[in-house]
Design a protein around this motif. Structure first.
Motif, PDB file in Angstrom:
ATOM      1  N   ASN A 187       8.158  -0.553  -9.219  1.00 18.27           N
ATOM      2  CA  ASN A 187       7.948  -1.493  -8.124  1.00 18.27           C
ATOM      3  C   ASN A 187       7.173  -2.718  -8.601  1.00 18.27           C
ATOM      4  N   PRO A 205       2.339  -0.124  -2.832  1.00 17.98           N
ATOM      5  CA  PRO A 205       1.725   1.079  -2.246  1.00 17.98           C
ATOM      6  C   PRO A 205       0.272   1.237  -2.660  1.00 17.98           C
ATOM      7  N   GLN A 206      -0.040   0.799  -3.877  1.00 14.83           N
ATOM      8  CA  GLN A 206      -1.427   0.910  -4.342  1.00 14.83           C
ATOM      9  C   GLN A 206      -2.376   0.079  -3.492  1.00 14.83           C
ATOM     10  N   LYS A 264      -2.144  -0.354  -0.250  1.00 15.37           N
ATOM     11  CA  LYS A 264      -2.429   0.495   0.921  1.00 15.37           C
ATOM     12  C   LYS A 264      -3.448   1.575   0.563  1.00 15.37           C
ATOM     13  N   HIS A 265      -3.276   2.207  -0.605  1.00  9.53           N
ATOM     14  CA  HIS A 265      -4.216   3.247  -1.024  1.00  9.53           C
ATOM     15  C   HIS A 265      -5.620   2.665  -1.224  1.00  9.53           C
TER      16      HIS A 265
END
Length: 321
Positions: A15, A302-303, A305-306
């Motif tokens: 990604n 996504p990282q 969001k984490h």
């Protein structure tokens, strides 16, 4: 980007590699070749027409500083922590001291407010090279003091105000903590630094290993630094480069976030190690497979969001102390 993919790109997940290629098409030349005005036109992110994270209260503020008024934006979530007077975190956007806007950090600030229950106040500090060091730091120092004075009118607890920032904003957040410590002023309750620019020696291994990293190469990072401090800055100034401070003792507890593929990574992690050695509680999290700037790209990584979830959990737990 040229035909040869830099070796460090192999550390990116699929990604992040795809996003890096898109960024390379959107910003086809290095920032240092574009210059500040063209770089801003190409790289500054606008807020989406409809926010991803809706909040009932988002207010525009004007804060007084020694150089005049600066703009800020206040985000308050439903059911904010702390009753009538909520804790707050002042957020300083990234952008290499040259780029960055309130809009670019808008979704990130919304996510922090919604997830933590803390009120978030985002600052529009002055940018280089038009306003070189210490203009941005003065804006942040003065705005933080203004917020403490005016906190009750804004529904904020003046004794529970934290500081946070990414990249250049992380530098300014760390420098603000040093400035208030050395002035004997009340400190932010905690500091949250995402891949902060904290050193001016450019000698850590990551400066070589990730010299050709996406979005921010080592050469572009050095160019940004030169825009900030100007051509005649002697170096070694702790308020410009916080890692150069003789001691980090008595600074606020810290959460430090880094990206795996980033020239600034080792400096930021060295700052965490220095804090720990100087008896300052610190949490360090390195996010794998991503490059500098990922945190503010909430919809892409996504990282991100984490990391926002980690920040929000950290703030929620801190509010209970």
């Amino acid at each position: 980007m040229n035909d040869r993919t830099p070796e460090c790109w192999n550390l990116l997940d699929d990604n992040a590699a795809a996003i890096a290629r898109i960024f390379g098409q959107t910003i086809p030349r290095p920032l240092r070749e574009l210059g500040s005005e063209r770089a801003r036109a190409l790289a500054n992110t606008e807020a989406p027409p409809e926010p991803i994270t809706p909040l009932n209260q988002v207010d525009q503020l004007t804060m007084s500083t020694r150089a005049g008024a600066i703009a800020a934006r206040l985000y308050r979530a439903d059911g904010a922590t702390g009753g009538d007077f909520a804790p707050a975190v002042v957020y300083l956007h990234g952008g290499g001291f040259v780029l960055g806007t309130l809009d670019g950090a808008d979704e990130l600030c919304r996510g922090i407010a919604a997830g933590s229950g803390w009120t978030v106040v985002s600052l529009e500090y002055r940018l280089a090279p038009e306003n070189p060091y210490p203009a941005a730091l003065h804006d942040c120092v003065d705005a933080f003091a203004w917020l403490i004075r005016n906190a009750p009118e804004l529904g904020i607890d003046p004794d529970r105000i934290a500081i946070a920032g990414d990249s250049a904003g992380g530098n300014l957040a760390a420098a603000l903590c040093l400035h208030r410590r050395d002035a004997g002023l009340p400190l932010p309750r905690t500091q949250i630094l995402a891949y902060p620019a904290v050193d001016d020696t450019f000698t850590a291994p990551s400066w070589t290993e990730f010299a050709d990293a996406p979005l921010l190469s080592a050469a572009d990072a050095r160019w940004c630094w030169e825009q900030y401090v100007g051509p005649n800055h002697p170096g070694g100034d702790q308020f410009a480069a916080p890692l150069r401070a003789a001691s980090l003792r008595d600074l606020p507890p810290a959460l430090i976030v880094t990206a795996e593929v980033d020239p600034l990574r080792d400096d930021a992690e060295a700052y965490a190690a220095r804090l720990w050695r100087d008896d300052v509680p610190v949490i360090l999290t390195r996010y794998p497979g991503v490059f500098h700037g990922f945190l503010s790209e909430v919809t892409l990584f996504p990282q991100a969001k984490h990391a926002i979830d980690e920040i929000c959990l950290y703030l929620r737990e801190f509010a209970q102390r």
